[in-house]
Each structure stands twice: as C-alpha cells, then as structure tokens.
Design a protein around this motif. Structure first.
Motif, PDB file in Angstrom:
ATOM      1  N   ASP A  29      -3.643  10.932   3.303  1.00 44.79           N
ATOM      2  CA  ASP A  29      -3.324  10.942   4.740  1.00 44.79           C
ATOM      3  C   ASP A  29      -3.514   9.565   5.362  1.00 44.79           C
ATOM      4  O   ASP A  29      -2.759   9.157   6.251  1.00 44.79           O
ATOM      5  CB  ASP A  29      -4.196  11.957   5.475  1.00 44.79           C
ATOM      6  N   LEU A  30      -4.554   8.861   4.885  1.00 48.29           N
ATOM      7  CA  LEU A  30      -4.824   7.519   5.414  1.00 48.29           C
ATOM      8  C   LEU A  30      -3.656   6.574   5.097  1.00 48.29           C
ATOM      9  O   LEU A  30      -3.225   5.792   5.949  1.00 48.29           O
ATOM     10  CB  LEU A  30      -6.112   7.001   4.761  1.00 48.29           C
ATOM     11  N   VAL A  31      -3.141   6.674   3.880  1.00 50.19           N
ATOM     12  CA  VAL A  31      -2.008   5.832   3.477  1.00 50.19           C
ATOM     13  C   VAL A  31      -0.769   6.189   4.307  1.00 50.19           C
ATOM     14  O   VAL A  31      -0.030   5.313   4.768  1.00 50.19           O
ATOM     15  CB  VAL A  31      -1.736   5.982   1.962  1.00 50.19           C
ATOM     16  N   THR A  32      -0.556   7.472   4.534  1.00 50.93           N
ATOM     17  CA  THR A  32       0.585   7.905   5.350  1.00 50.93           C
ATOM     18  C   THR A  32       0.482   7.351   6.764  1.00 50.93           C
ATOM     19  O   THR A  32       1.464   6.849   7.332  1.00 50.93           O
ATOM     20  CB  THR A  32       0.653   9.449   5.389  1.00 50.93           C
ATOM     21  N   LEU A  33      -0.735   7.398   7.343  1.00 48.31           N
ATOM     22  CA  LEU A  33      -0.923   6.874   8.700  1.00 48.31           C
ATOM     23  C   LEU A  33      -0.694   5.366   8.715  1.00 48.31           C
ATOM     24  O   LEU A  33      -0.077   4.831   9.650  1.00 48.31           O
ATOM     25  CB  LEU A  33      -2.323   7.227   9.222  1.00 48.31           C
ATOM     26  N   ALA A  34      -1.164   4.664   7.683  1.00 48.38           N
ATOM     27  CA  ALA A  34      -0.957   3.212   7.603  1.00 48.38           C
ATOM     28  C   ALA A  34       0.542   2.898   7.650  1.00 48.38           C
ATOM     29  O   ALA A  34       0.992   2.007   8.382  1.00 48.38           O
ATOM     30  CB  ALA A  34      -1.573   2.663   6.317  1.00 48.38           C
ATOM     31  N   GLN A  35       1.310   3.645   6.890  1.00 50.35           N
ATOM     32  CA  GLN A  35       2.760   3.393   6.850  1.00 50.35           C
ATOM     33  C   GLN A  35       3.421   3.715   8.190  1.00 50.35           C
ATOM     34  O   GLN A  35       4.288   2.973   8.669  1.00 50.35           O
ATOM     35  CB  GLN A  35       3.393   4.211   5.724  1.00 50.35           C
ATOM     36  N   GLU A  36       3.003   4.809   8.817  1.00 49.84           N
ATOM     37  CA  GLU A  36       3.565   5.161  10.136  1.00 49.84           C
ATOM     38  C   GLU A  36       3.323   4.031  11.130  1.00 49.84           C
ATOM     39  O   GLU A  36       4.216   3.641  11.883  1.00 49.84           O
ATOM     40  CB  GLU A  36       2.891   6.439  10.673  1.00 49.84           C
ATOM     41  N   VAL A  37       2.081   3.513  11.148  1.00 52.07           N
ATOM     42  CA  VAL A  37       1.733   2.440  12.079  1.00 52.07           C
ATOM     43  C   VAL A  37       2.575   1.198  11.782  1.00 52.07           C
ATOM     44  O   VAL A  37       3.074   0.532  12.693  1.00 52.07           O
ATOM     45  CB  VAL A  37       0.220   2.116  11.997  1.00 52.07           C
ATOM     46  N   ALA A  38       2.749   0.887  10.496  1.00 58.78           N
ATOM     47  CA  ALA A  38       3.534  -0.300  10.123  1.00 58.78           C
ATOM     48  C   ALA A  38       4.981  -0.168  10.581  1.00 58.78           C
ATOM     49  O   ALA A  38       5.608  -1.161  10.976  1.00 58.78           O
ATOM     50  CB  ALA A  38       3.467  -0.528   8.616  1.00 58.78           C
ATOM     51  N   PHE A  39       5.522   1.042  10.558  1.00 62.50           N
ATOM     52  CA  PHE A  39       6.894   1.241  11.057  1.00 62.50           C
ATOM     53  C   PHE A  39       6.940   1.193  12.576  1.00 62.50           C
ATOM     54  O   PHE A  39       7.888   0.661  13.159  1.00 62.50           O
ATOM     55  CB  PHE A  39       7.469   2.569  10.547  1.00 62.50           C
ATOM     56  N   GLU A  40       5.916   1.748  13.234  1.00 61.62           N
ATOM     57  CA  GLU A  40       5.935   1.797  14.694  1.00 61.62           C
ATOM     58  C   GLU A  40       5.644   0.437  15.317  1.00 61.62           C
ATOM     59  O   GLU A  40       6.193   0.089  16.358  1.00 61.62           O
ATOM     60  CB  GLU A  40       4.918   2.830  15.202  1.00 61.62           C
ATOM     61  N   GLN A  41       4.749  -0.342  14.690  1.00 65.49           N
ATOM     62  CA  GLN A  41       4.280  -1.595  15.304  1.00 65.49           C
ATOM     63  C   GLN A  41       4.943  -2.829  14.710  1.00 65.49           C
ATOM     64  O   GLN A  41       4.783  -3.921  15.250  1.00 65.49           O
ATOM     65  CB  GLN A  41       2.756  -1.725  15.101  1.00 65.49           C
ATOM     66  N   ALA A  42       5.614  -2.684  13.561  1.00 64.16           N
ATOM     67  CA  ALA A  42       6.254  -3.832  12.908  1.00 64.16           C
ATOM     68  C   ALA A  42       7.500  -3.324  12.173  1.00 64.16           C
ATOM     69  O   ALA A  42       8.112  -2.340  12.603  1.00 64.16           O
ATOM     70  CB  ALA A  42       5.267  -4.527  11.970  1.00 64.16           C
ATOM     71  N   ASP A  43       7.857  -3.985  11.073  1.00 63.98           N
ATOM     72  CA  ASP A  43       9.122  -3.637  10.405  1.00 63.98           C
ATOM     73  C   ASP A  43       8.948  -2.639   9.269  1.00 63.98           C
ATOM     74  O   ASP A  43       9.882  -2.388   8.514  1.00 63.98           O
ATOM     75  CB  ASP A  43       9.806  -4.911   9.891  1.00 63.98           C
ATOM     76  N   GLY A  93      -8.911   1.009   5.865  1.00 68.23           N
ATOM     77  CA  GLY A  93      -7.830   0.224   5.290  1.00 68.23           C
ATOM     78  C   GLY A  93      -7.366  -0.771   6.335  1.00 68.23           C
ATOM     79  O   GLY A  93      -7.163  -0.428   7.503  1.00 68.23           O
ATOM     80  N   HIS A  94      -7.232  -2.043   5.904  1.00 65.00           N
ATOM     81  CA  HIS A  94      -6.646  -3.062   6.782  1.00 65.00           C
ATOM     82  C   HIS A  94      -5.137  -2.995   6.586  1.00 65.00           C
ATOM     83  O   HIS A  94      -4.643  -3.192   5.457  1.00 65.00           O
ATOM     84  CB  HIS A  94      -7.111  -4.463   6.380  1.00 65.00           C
ATOM     85  N   VAL A  95      -4.392  -2.745   7.642  1.00 65.97           N
ATOM     86  CA  VAL A  95      -2.932  -2.734   7.586  1.00 65.97           C
ATOM     87  C   VAL A  95      -2.463  -4.064   8.180  1.00 65.97           C
ATOM     88  O   VAL A  95      -2.636  -4.316   9.375  1.00 65.97           O
ATOM     89  CB  VAL A  95      -2.336  -1.563   8.399  1.00 65.97           C
ATOM     90  N   LEU A  96      -1.915  -4.919   7.320  1.00 65.70           N
ATOM     91  CA  LEU A  96      -1.525  -6.266   7.739  1.00 65.70           C
ATOM     92  C   LEU A  96      -0.013  -6.422   7.622  1.00 65.70           C
ATOM     93  O   LEU A  96       0.584  -5.968   6.626  1.00 65.70           O
ATOM     94  CB  LEU A  96      -2.197  -7.308   6.835  1.00 65.70           C
ATOM     95  N   PRO A 121      -0.080 -10.878  12.749  1.00 63.70           N
ATOM     96  CA  PRO A 121       0.449 -10.284  13.994  1.00 63.70           C
ATOM     97  C   PRO A 121       0.177  -8.783  14.071  1.00 63.70           C
ATOM     98  O   PRO A 121      -0.106  -8.248  15.145  1.00 63.70           O
ATOM     99  CB  PRO A 121       1.945 -10.595  13.920  1.00 63.70           C
ATOM    100  N   LEU A 122       0.318  -8.103  12.926  1.00 60.27           N
ATOM    101  CA  LEU A 122      -0.109  -6.694  12.860  1.00 60.27           C
ATOM    102  C   LEU A 122      -1.383  -6.651  12.026  1.00 60.27           C
ATOM    103  O   LEU A 122      -1.383  -7.030  10.847  1.00 60.27           O
ATOM    104  CB  LEU A 122       0.971  -5.834  12.187  1.00 60.27           C
ATOM    105  N   HIS A 123      -2.463  -6.230  12.636  1.00 53.52           N
ATOM    106  CA  HIS A 123      -3.718  -6.026  11.886  1.00 53.52           C
ATOM    107  C   HIS A 123      -4.419  -4.817  12.497  1.00 53.52           C
ATOM    108  O   HIS A 123      -5.075  -4.906  13.537  1.00 53.52           O
ATOM    109  CB  HIS A 123      -4.621  -7.260  11.942  1.00 53.52           C
ATOM    110  N   VAL A 124      -4.203  -3.702  11.837  1.00 53.27           N
ATOM    111  CA  VAL A 124      -4.727  -2.412  12.309  1.00 53.27           C
ATOM    112  C   VAL A 124      -5.658  -1.873  11.239  1.00 53.27           C
ATOM    113  O   VAL A 124      -5.453  -2.101  10.040  1.00 53.27           O
ATOM    114  CB  VAL A 124      -3.530  -1.449  12.571  1.00 53.27           C
ATOM    115  N   LEU A 125      -6.698  -1.181  11.684  1.00 55.62           N
ATOM    116  CA  LEU A 125      -7.596  -0.493  10.747  1.00 55.62           C
ATOM    117  C   LEU A 125      -7.273   0.992  10.778  1.00 55.62           C
ATOM    118  O   LEU A 125      -7.123   1.573  11.864  1.00 55.62           O
ATOM    119  CB  LEU A 125      -9.056  -0.714  11.148  1.00 55.62           C
ATOM    120  N   VAL A 126      -7.140   1.582   9.595  1.00 53.71           N
ATOM    121  CA  VAL A 126      -6.973   3.038   9.503  1.00 53.71           C
ATOM    122  C   VAL A 126      -8.246   3.600   8.879  1.00 53.71           C
ATOM    123  O   VAL A 126      -8.707   3.105   7.842  1.00 53.71           O
ATOM    124  CB  VAL A 126      -5.725   3.454   8.685  1.00 53.71           C
ATOM    125  N   ILE A 127      -8.812   4.605   9.528  1.00 57.52           N
ATOM    126  CA  ILE A 127     -10.087   5.165   9.048  1.00 57.52           C
ATOM    127  C   ILE A 127     -10.023   6.690   9.083  1.00 57.52           C
ATOM    128  O   ILE A 127      -9.406   7.275   9.990  1.00 57.52           O
ATOM    129  CB  ILE A 127     -11.299   4.669   9.885  1.00 57.52           C
TER     130      ILE A 127
END
Ligand code: 5GP
Ligand code: ZN
Length: 115
Positions: A66-80, A102-105, A39-45
């Motif tokens: 920074d990439l890891v930080t952005l991945a976590q922000e997206v996971a909080f904003e778009q999912a749990d 990075g694939h954020v799943l 349901p959440l599948h975002v690429l961070v580059i």
C-alpha cells in the motif's frame, strides 16, 4: 527502536502534530519532507508504527504494498509519475526517524550520488 509514544511520525498520524497531507490511504499518509532534496520530496509512512522497511515487510506485507501504491499516486499527482523511492535503513544509511518512511523523490532528472 523508539516507542510509538516518542515517535514524531506517530504524532503526525494521530494528528497530535498537524501536518499538511499530500495524499493518504486507509493504511498510509504522505506529506512533504521539511528539508526537500528535489522538487518533489514527499515522505510516505504507514499509519502503524514499524521501525524500518524490513520490519514492515515482515509483519504487514500488504501495508508495504500500500505504501508503494501511495508513493506512485503522489508521484503522478505532484509530478510526472516518475520517481525514486528510498528507504534509509539504519543510522549509517541515513535513517534518523525510526518509523518507516519512503522518500519519494522526483520532479526533475535525478542524479545518482548515494554517498
Ligand atoms: P531519514 O533521515 O530518517 O531517512 O528521513 C527523515 C526525514 O524526515 C528527513 O528527510 C527529514 O528532513 C524529515 N523530517 C524530519 N523532521 C520533520 C518534520 O518535522 N516534518 C517533516 N515534514 N519532515 C521532517
Ligand atoms: Zn511511529
């Protein structure tokens, strides 16, 4: 390694190809994968071209952080806020675009079937 001029993800960064961003920072952008596997599948580059995660870590460790930080922000904003972060590295591991991503799943309880 692809030259940046031939790189699909460099074109996303430059805006030459338009893509809807779900997050961004000074050094990185995030957008939805065209072929989502969860349901959440975002690429961070990173905005800068590096072929894979080891190349990024070697030449710009802060960029990787920074990439890891952005991945976590997206996971909080778009999912749990719970997510899996995958960097396929090399063709036999499934890497098909040679601009590190990075694939954020997340968004559901994930199974574990890497093969
Ligand atoms: P890799 O296989 O290199 O780990 O991941 C590349 C990812 O990029 C794949 O999951 C694929 O679905 C995604 N992808 C390929 N082309 C496009 C595109 O044009 N737009 C988006 N949003 N994702 C893409
Ligand atoms: Zn690139």
């Amino acid at each position: 390694m692809s030259l940046p001029a031939d790189c699909l993800f460099c074109r996303f960064v430059s805006g030459e190809i338009e893509t809807e961003l779900v997050g961004q920072s000074e050094r990185a952008i995030a957008f939805r994968d065209i072929n989502p596997q969860a349901p959440l599948h975002v690429l961070v580059i990173p905005r800068e071209h590096h072929a894979d995660v080891a190349a990024l870590a070697a030449s710009d460790p802060q960029g990787l952080a920074d990439l890891v930080t952005l991945a976590q922000e997206v996971a909080f904003e778009q999912a749990d806020g719970e997510y899996r972060l995958i960097f396929n590295s090399g063709p036999s591991a499934g890497q098909s675009v040679f601009h590190v991503h990075g694939h954020v799943l997340g968004g559901e309880r994930l199974g574990w079937s890497p093969a």
